[in-house]
Design an enzyme around this catalytic site. Sequence first.
Site, short mmCIF file in Angstrom:
data_model
loop_
_atom_site.label_atom_id
_atom_site.label_comp_id
_atom_site.label_asym_id
_atom_site.label_seq_id
_atom_site.Cartn_x
_atom_site.Cartn_y
_atom_site.Cartn_z
N HIS A 152 0.73 -1.24 0.07
CA HIS A 152 -0.02 0.26 0.09
C HIS A 152 0.98 1.08 -0.03
O HIS A 152 1.23 1.67 1.01
CB HIS A 152 -0.96 0.03 1.39
CG HIS A 152 -1.93 1.09 1.17
ND1 HIS A 152 -2.87 1.15 2.18
CD2 HIS A 152 -2.27 2.02 0.46
CE1 HIS A 152 -3.46 2.30 2.24
NE2 HIS A 152 -3.46 2.97 1.00
N HIS A 199 1.12 4.99 -2.20
CA HIS A 199 0.57 5.98 -3.27
C HIS A 199 1.72 6.91 -3.89
O HIS A 199 2.59 7.29 -3.03
CB HIS A 199 -0.23 6.78 -2.72
CG HIS A 199 -1.77 5.95 -2.19
ND1 HIS A 199 -2.35 5.40 -3.09
CD2 HIS A 199 -2.02 5.57 -0.96
CE1 HIS A 199 -3.37 4.68 -2.23
NE2 HIS A 199 -3.34 4.99 -1.03
N ARG A 254 -2.23 8.65 -6.20
CA ARG A 254 -2.74 9.25 -4.83
C ARG A 254 -4.17 9.18 -4.61
O ARG A 254 -5.04 9.54 -5.39
CB ARG A 254 -2.32 10.55 -4.83
CG ARG A 254 -2.55 11.43 -3.49
CD ARG A 254 -2.04 12.57 -3.73
NE ARG A 254 -2.27 13.31 -2.09
CZ ARG A 254 -2.67 14.70 -1.88
NH1 ARG A 254 -2.59 15.45 -3.09
NH2 ARG A 254 -3.07 15.07 -0.93
N HIS A 292 -10.74 1.46 -1.36
CA HIS A 292 -9.76 2.70 -1.00
C HIS A 292 -11.09 3.76 -1.54
O HIS A 292 -10.88 4.24 -2.65
CB HIS A 292 -8.55 2.71 -1.36
CG HIS A 292 -7.69 3.68 -0.84
ND1 HIS A 292 -8.17 4.86 -0.27
CD2 HIS A 292 -6.45 3.36 -0.12
CE1 HIS A 292 -7.12 5.31 0.53
NE2 HIS A 292 -6.09 4.47 0.39
N TYR A 300 -11.53 7.68 5.37
CA TYR A 300 -10.84 6.37 4.85
C TYR A 300 -11.12 5.23 6.01
O TYR A 300 -11.47 4.05 5.60
CB TYR A 300 -9.50 6.51 5.03
CG TYR A 300 -8.85 7.28 3.72
CD1 TYR A 300 -9.52 8.29 3.05
CD2 TYR A 300 -7.38 7.46 3.82
CE1 TYR A 300 -9.00 8.78 1.85
CE2 TYR A 300 -6.75 8.13 2.60
CZ TYR A 300 -7.59 8.70 1.86
OH TYR A 300 -7.15 9.58 0.83
N HIS A 342 -5.57 0.06 5.85
CA HIS A 342 -5.76 0.89 7.27
C HIS A 342 -6.07 -0.02 8.17
O HIS A 342 -6.88 0.13 9.19
CB HIS A 342 -6.53 2.12 7.18
CG HIS A 342 -6.46 3.01 6.16
ND1 HIS A 342 -7.65 2.89 4.88
CD2 HIS A 342 -5.74 3.84 5.37
CE1 HIS A 342 -7.25 3.84 3.96
NE2 HIS A 342 -6.01 4.25 4.17
N GLU A 394 1.64 2.72 3.26
CA GLU A 394 1.19 3.81 3.09
C GLU A 394 2.01 4.75 3.05
O GLU A 394 1.39 6.17 2.89
CB GLU A 394 -0.24 4.23 3.89
CG GLU A 394 -1.45 4.80 3.23
CD GLU A 394 -2.62 5.28 4.29
OE1 GLU A 394 -2.49 4.75 5.37
OE2 GLU A 394 -3.24 6.16 3.81
N ARG A 432 2.89 11.95 8.64
CA ARG A 432 4.33 11.99 7.91
C ARG A 432 5.25 12.41 9.04
O ARG A 432 6.52 12.56 8.60
CB ARG A 432 4.37 13.24 6.71
CG ARG A 432 3.41 12.73 5.81
CD ARG A 432 3.62 13.55 4.24
NE ARG A 432 2.77 13.09 3.34
CZ ARG A 432 2.75 13.45 2.05
NH1 ARG A 432 3.68 14.45 1.77
NH2 ARG A 432 1.79 13.16 1.22
#
Lengths: 336, 336
Positions: free
Chosen positions: A6, A8, A71, A178, A194, A223, A284, A290
């Site tokens: 997973h 993006h 994305r 998703h 999500y 997730h 992810e 981040r």
Amino acid sequence: MIIDCHGHYTTAPAEVEAWRKLQVEALANPSQAPQKAALRISDDQIRESLEGAQLKLQRERGTDLTIFSPRAASMAHHIGDAQVSRVWSEICNELVHRCCVLYPDNFVGVCQLPQSPGVPPATCIAELERCVKEFGFVGCNLNPDPSGGHWKEPPLTDRWWYPLYENMVELEVPAMVHVSTSCNPAFHTTGAHYLNADTTAFMQFLTSDLFKDFPTLKFVIPHGGGAAPYHWGRFRGLAQDMKRPPLQELLLNNVFFDTCVYHRPGIELLLKVVPVDNILFASEMVGAVRGIDPETGYHYDDTLRYVNSIEWLSEADRNKIFEDNARKVYPRLERD
Amino acid sequence: MIIDCHGHYTTAPAEVEAWRKLQVEALANPSQAPQKAALRISDDQIRESLEGAQLKLQRERGTDLTIFSPRAASMAHHIGDAQVSRVWSEICNELVHRCCVLYPDNFVGVCQLPQSPGVPPATCIAELERCVKEFGFVGCNLNPDPSGGHWKEPPLTDRWWYPLYENMVELEVPAMVHVSTSCNPAFHTTGAHYLNADTTAFMQFLTSDLFKDFPTLKFVIPHGGGAAPYHWGRFRGLAQDMKRPPLQELLLNNVFFDTCVYHRPGIELLLKVVPVDNILFASEMVGAVRGIDPETGYHYDDTLRYVNSIEWLSEADRNKIFEDNARKVYPRLERD
């Protein structure tokens, strides 16, 4: 080998967003829409967008191959009509394909589907086939709510979706469930929409006989499965109250969870309650979160650390999570 | 003492549902609507409805006092207009009040609010005041989505809700965030909509400054907080990425979770990641899951067993979860 199922392309060059902006601005006047060819991005730009981000993190963390898709938040299937979605999806998928061609050892593609609210999913088959057959992609991202938070589509278990499922089965590709950006002010995109979609899809599968109709159809719920593993007892009990078979028999040949859960206690719960055959490693990254966790000193989304810290996990089970399960769910992944 | 902060009157006599059916059938022709007085239920009927269910389970499991509210799935605020909702809420609240009068040691009331889609929440103040001041209720259930799964209301952090919050603060009553039946086919009521609403509300609180405006306003997020504790790292990271304060400072003076999580690993996760001051014991019985877990031989919703099985929980912390936190969140609970 460690496969991250997973990831993006969240770091695409700014030209992509600028092109999309022109496309959106032209919604009322389609003759003004930009041509696909107007988007010009060099291989060096793509390299640069990946080297300091996904590739750097792969190297630092020690993962090998990322199953890579456009994305998710940018899919925005609610914007424009099916034609707008088709052109935008083609652009996004072609960019991911270029990433995979430039770094064939690091990335393998999964496509965005040109879904559009109220439009039959069968219209996505051509793009799925193109991505799988021409680009070597191994799966797709399926949005259960192309309305962007208004949930107007039939459940994923409705025959509405069956033509696409027939194609997925024929191509031997799974879908990651998703959603994209929420345009409903009630739902924060990455913090609510999500996770809600993951839980919603799991419960849709639980209450249906979809997998009797498609015994080989496979879905990855990202997730960490939303709220499902945390409430595993609730779901077992709901199935039981409804006289449904046990979860294992009902859906665990077809439904899998990734490890995008950003703290050790969550990962430990996932590994405790969900059978190891149903868990696929994923981070992810570069994605929803981040930062660096002050409690650990490492990135929240460095999920490899959490999995590796679970001392009671056997080596064989760890390998299932890191590689074997991904090869089972994504049979088009080639052995090197 | 063990206080269960989340129980619903799911076992009301059949006459209640029959009355509601007449009310719904008269929607197109309000002159045909049944009078409140047409619903006649004897004290013996109420005793009978509780003795074999909630009271029996209290005794068997060893809990003492249930904070008791009307059946959540029956609130159905999406049915009819504000007047229909008002009369129905009054009936439901009066029934709960009768339960509390008949068994003052076993039940204390929490009210259903006469919400209606698109109608300002200020219209609920009169019924809240009646229930608190006349009946001695200690809180309310607040539905963040009176549309029943279409999510058309502003987020709970919007000023739309402020008049009700002002009243709650003045009365010193908290709200449990609790949706009702989903009429959106995408969402299973107890398996998806309930949990999604919990996660959604948590993220709404996380992204707002609501508790700067209302420092003493308190919410209980039921069902163990939806997906929030399982994804605690994600939420900590999202707050951090948004330059919000840490969760503790941001919302843990105001937001609490119950223990309606129906397996031991889920309860253990909740107790590990959420500060013990923010956890209130609850079972939601008789509620969403009624069966016996073949893995344990006990009811899925016998959450007391899970809490008691966590050997590393100190006696002082256990007492906080069982009693002290409830007295803090529901200050109108009287000490015996």
